[in-house]
Every structure is written in structure tokens, then in C-alpha cells.
Design a protein around this motif. Structure first.
Motif, PDB file in Angstrom:
ATOM      1  N   GLY A 132       3.093   7.303  13.767  1.00 10.99           N
ATOM      2  CA  GLY A 132       2.163   8.379  14.071  1.00 10.99           C
ATOM      3  C   GLY A 132       1.242   8.787  12.937  1.00 10.99           C
ATOM      4  N   LYS A 133       1.420   8.210  11.741  1.00  5.18           N
ATOM      5  CA  LYS A 133       0.558   8.547  10.612  1.00  5.18           C
ATOM      6  C   LYS A 133      -0.418   7.401  10.357  1.00  5.18           C
ATOM      7  N   LYS A 134      -1.670   7.754  10.146  1.00  5.83           N
ATOM      8  CA  LYS A 134      -2.697   6.729   9.976  1.00  5.83           C
ATOM      9  C   LYS A 134      -2.434   5.910   8.719  1.00  5.83           C
ATOM     10  N   ILE A 135      -2.651   4.593   8.827  1.00 14.52           N
ATOM     11  CA  ILE A 135      -2.442   3.693   7.697  1.00 14.52           C
ATOM     12  C   ILE A 135      -3.715   2.918   7.392  1.00 14.52           C
ATOM     13  N   THR A 136      -3.800   2.458   6.157  1.00 12.59           N
ATOM     14  CA  THR A 136      -4.899   1.580   5.745  1.00 12.59           C
ATOM     15  C   THR A 136      -4.318   0.485   4.856  1.00 12.59           C
ATOM     16  N   THR A 137      -5.052  -0.584   4.720  1.00  8.56           N
ATOM     17  CA  THR A 137      -4.646  -1.657   3.813  1.00  8.56           C
ATOM     18  C   THR A 137      -4.734  -1.171   2.367  1.00  8.56           C
ATOM     19  N   SER A 138      -4.267  -2.001   1.447  1.00  7.98           N
ATOM     20  CA  SER A 138      -4.324  -1.624   0.028  1.00  7.98           C
ATOM     21  C   SER A 138      -5.748  -1.506  -0.493  1.00  7.98           C
ATOM     22  N   GLY A 139      -6.679  -2.174   0.182  1.00  5.65           N
ATOM     23  CA  GLY A 139      -8.061  -2.162  -0.283  1.00  5.65           C
ATOM     24  C   GLY A 139      -8.294  -3.037  -1.504  1.00  5.65           C
ATOM     25  N   LEU A 140      -7.299  -3.836  -1.869  1.00  5.39           N
ATOM     26  CA  LEU A 140      -7.394  -4.653  -3.073  1.00  5.39           C
ATOM     27  C   LEU A 140      -8.474  -5.724  -2.928  1.00  5.39           C
ATOM     28  N   THR A 141      -9.190  -5.960  -4.024  1.00  7.35           N
ATOM     29  CA  THR A 141     -10.228  -7.001  -4.033  1.00  7.35           C
ATOM     30  C   THR A 141      -9.991  -8.054  -5.112  1.00  7.35           C
ATOM     31  N   GLU A 142      -9.025  -7.839  -5.982  1.00  2.61           N
ATOM     32  CA  GLU A 142      -8.787  -8.741  -7.103  1.00  2.61           C
ATOM     33  C   GLU A 142      -7.616  -9.670  -6.793  1.00  2.61           C
TER      34      GLU A 142
ATOM     35  N   ASN B 101      -5.972 -11.838  -8.575  1.00  2.00           N
ATOM     36  CA  ASN B 101      -4.889 -11.961  -9.547  1.00  2.00           C
ATOM     37  C   ASN B 101      -3.912 -10.788  -9.504  1.00  2.00           C
ATOM     38  N   LYS B 102      -4.243  -9.750  -8.765  1.00  2.00           N
ATOM     39  CA  LYS B 102      -3.346  -8.607  -8.588  1.00  2.00           C
ATOM     40  C   LYS B 102      -2.672  -8.599  -7.213  1.00  2.00           C
ATOM     41  N   SER B 103      -2.981  -9.599  -6.398  1.00  2.00           N
ATOM     42  CA  SER B 103      -2.545  -9.566  -5.004  1.00  2.00           C
ATOM     43  C   SER B 103      -1.158 -10.147  -4.786  1.00  2.00           C
ATOM     44  N   ILE B 104      -0.429  -9.548  -3.844  1.00  2.00           N
ATOM     45  CA  ILE B 104       0.840 -10.081  -3.352  1.00  2.00           C
ATOM     46  C   ILE B 104       0.529 -10.864  -2.083  1.00  2.00           C
TER      47      ILE B 104
ATOM     48  N   SER C 218      -0.455 -12.557  -7.919  1.00  2.00           N
ATOM     49  CA  SER C 218       0.559 -11.798  -8.646  1.00  2.00           C
ATOM     50  C   SER C 218       1.974 -12.123  -8.200  1.00  2.00           C
ATOM     51  N   GLY C 219       2.136 -12.411  -6.904  1.00  2.00           N
ATOM     52  CA  GLY C 219       3.464 -12.709  -6.376  1.00  2.00           C
ATOM     53  C   GLY C 219       3.378 -13.295  -4.991  1.00  2.00           C
ATOM     54  N   ILE C 220       4.454 -13.952  -4.554  1.00  2.00           N
ATOM     55  CA  ILE C 220       4.483 -14.609  -3.250  1.00  2.00           C
ATOM     56  C   ILE C 220       5.736 -14.187  -2.494  1.00  2.00           C
TER      57      ILE C 220
END
Length: 299
Positions: A144-154, A156-159, A189-191
Motif C-alpha cells: 500500500g505504500k508507493k515505491i520507486t526504483t533506486s534511480g541509480l545511473t552509475e 559501477n555502483k549497481s547491484i 558492484s555485486g551480482i
């Protein structure tokens, strides 16, 4: 189709999904069956039971609606064509192998299309008591609470959640996964690999991971989750060797789902380069298209 009509569909189906989740929580003994003699492809009585209940109850209320379900498709050995009529696309237990091993990374996934457009998505993990929902144009929600993605664009920082389970049974897919993974592994950053497509998509939607990719899936694996990702502000594109980076096709659901288009494009650029290198090699055993059999199950 108005938003109020789609909301009515949500109001009707959501309690059915929640009740099905309660059914899963009561399971004490699991006796999996091997489908088609393929040891990697399991089904339980609960897959069949939950799908049957959902379809029967929806048919009672909406007799003109159509259905594409995992188990009914396996029984027919074919996937029904998507039409403009309202069509419910159901995975009664996504992550069946997890379910059999009693890992709480499994869920019920229900999507609805109208005029061949995804308009509603429900993904429910009863073990974690997490309910992901979306209606086209109205955002995505977790409990019931609105969610959004991380918004990440980099990058090398991404999972990166990379679903490689299908490589067990398909040599061409295995080569596709491994070659792309080799090109990506030093740049992220990780898999992770969770073994549940619908939850993997929802984890992108709520920012737990930044990118999720899988090739060789079926419509019921992606019908709800991909809508939830886009409604959370994310980006979904085709990830197959033939259509890499093109518009996502629900009926041939190879996908890369990313927190942002900018991030997704970085992954696609590397994969295109890797694909070109692999296919240029003599006698490269590389998957040419979305090739699979209906009797094969992703998870």
C-alpha cells in the motif's frame, strides 16, 4: 477501458491472491513432480490448485475474459495467443524450485492485459508478507505504500540480479549467459541470483537491486513484474540476442529491467559488444533467438 474499471478488477482479484497466499502458508508436505522427464522442471499440486482456483473464480465473475496460465499452458503444450480481450496471465507459484526447498523467495504473480497492453500487476510473497501492486498510470506499491526504483545511473555502483538458472538445461542459453557475465562482472558492484522472476522484477521496482536480467522466460513470469517496474519509474527492454535493446515483448519476454534507462543502456552497450565478439568466432554456439519449449519451466 477506464481506470475505475481496472481498479474494480484489482479489487476483485486481490483478495483471491491473498487467500491463495494463505494456502501456501499452510503447506506441510511438498511432493514435487518432474514435468516431461526434465529433472530441472518441477511442479506441485499447489501450482495446479492455486491456478485452478484463480481461473475458476475470475471466470465466474468475468466469463468473457481470457487466460494464459503456466499449468494450463503446460497441459496444452502451447501458449495461447494474446488477443485484445481482457486476459489474465497467471503464475500460481513463481520460484517453484525455491518453494520445494522451502526458501521464502517465491510468490504468486497475476497480470492483466487489455488490448494487448499490460494494465494491472500483482505479485505476492506470503512468506515475507509483501504485496506488490500496480495499475498502469497509477504508480507501483508495496503493501500500500508507493515505491520507486533506486534511480541509480552509475553502473559501477549497481547491484545486478542475473538469472542464469536456465543455463542448466540449455547450452545456447548457457553460452549467452556466461559470455555476457564475463563482460559485465568487473563493471558492477555485486551480482545476485534469486530464482524467482517476479520477485526479481519487484526488487528492482523497490530499489533492492538496480538491474535484473533473464532470457528464456514465459509471459506468466513477467506479466505482473515488468509493469510494476515501469510504474515504479524503471526501464524495461528486450535482452535477447536478436532484439537486444529493443521494445519489450510480453509474449517473448526476454528482459533487462533497470532502475533508469541511463543505467540499462550501459548494460545493453556492453552486452552488444560481447554478443558481436562471440558471434564473430567460428562455429560459435550462440542462441539466435528466444528459443524454448513450453514444457520447460524457468524456475
Amino acid at each position: 477501458m477506464s481506470c475505475s474499471e481496472i481498479q474494480n478488477y484489482m479489487n476483485f482479484v486481490l483478495p483471491l491472491v491473498l487467500d491463495s497466499g494463505k494456502e501456501l502458508l499452510t503447506v506441510e508436505e511438498i511432493n514435487p513432480e518432474i514435468k516431461g522427464g526434465n529433472i530441472w522442471d518441477v511442479v506441485t499440486i499447489y501450482d495446479r490448485k492455486i491456478e485452478q482456483i484463480l481461473i475458476e473464480k475470475i471466470k465466474e465473475e468475468y466469463p468473457e475474459h481470457k487466460f494464459i496460465g503456466e499449468e494450463e499452458s503446460a497441459d496444452k503444450n502451447t501458449i495461447s495467443q494474446l488477443t485484445s480481450l481482457p486476459t489474465w496471465i497467471i503464475d500460481p507459484i513463481d520460484g517453484t524450485a525455491n518453494f520445494v526447498k522451502r526458501m521464502p523467495l517465491t510468490c504468486i504473480s497475476v497480470g492483466l492485459t487489455i488490448n494487448k497492453e499490460q494494465v494491472l500487476g500483482i505479485v505476492y510473497n506470503p512468506y515475507a508478507k509483501e504485496l506488490f501492486t500496480a495499475i498502469r498510470g497509477q504508480g507501483a506499491y508495496l503493501n500500500g505504500k508507493k515505491i520507486t526504483t533506486s534511480g541509480l545511473t552509475e553502473m559501477n555502483k549497481s547491484i545486478f540480479n542475473y538469472e542464469i538458472s536456465l543455463g542448466v538445461k540449455n547450452l545456447q542459453l548457457r553460452n549467452l549467459y556466461m559470455s555476457r557475465l564475463q563482460g559485465l562482472i568487473t563493471k558492477v558492484s555485486g551480482i545476485r541470483s534469486y530464482g524467482c522472476a517476479a520477485l526479481g522484477l519487484c526488487y528492482v521496482a523497490c530499489g533492492r537491486v538496480d538491474v535484473y536480467q533473464c532470457d528464456g522466460l514465459y509471459p506468466w513470469d513477467a506479466a505482473a513484474g515488468t509493469l510494476i517496474v515501469t510504474e515504479a519509474g524503471g526501464f524495461v527492454t528486450d535482452s535477447s540476442a536478436v532484439r537486444l535493446g529493443k521494445e519489450f515483448d510480453l509474449m517473448q519476454p526476454n528482459f533487462l529491467a533497470a532502475s533508469t534507462k541511463q543505467l540499462g543502456d550501459q548494460y545493453i552497450a556492453i552486452e552488444k559488444m560481447v554478443d558481436q565478439e562471440v558471434t564473430s568466432k567460428p562455429q560459435a554456439n550462440f542462441i539466435p533467438s528466444n528459443c524454448k519449449l513450453i514444457t520447460e519451466k524457468t524456475q
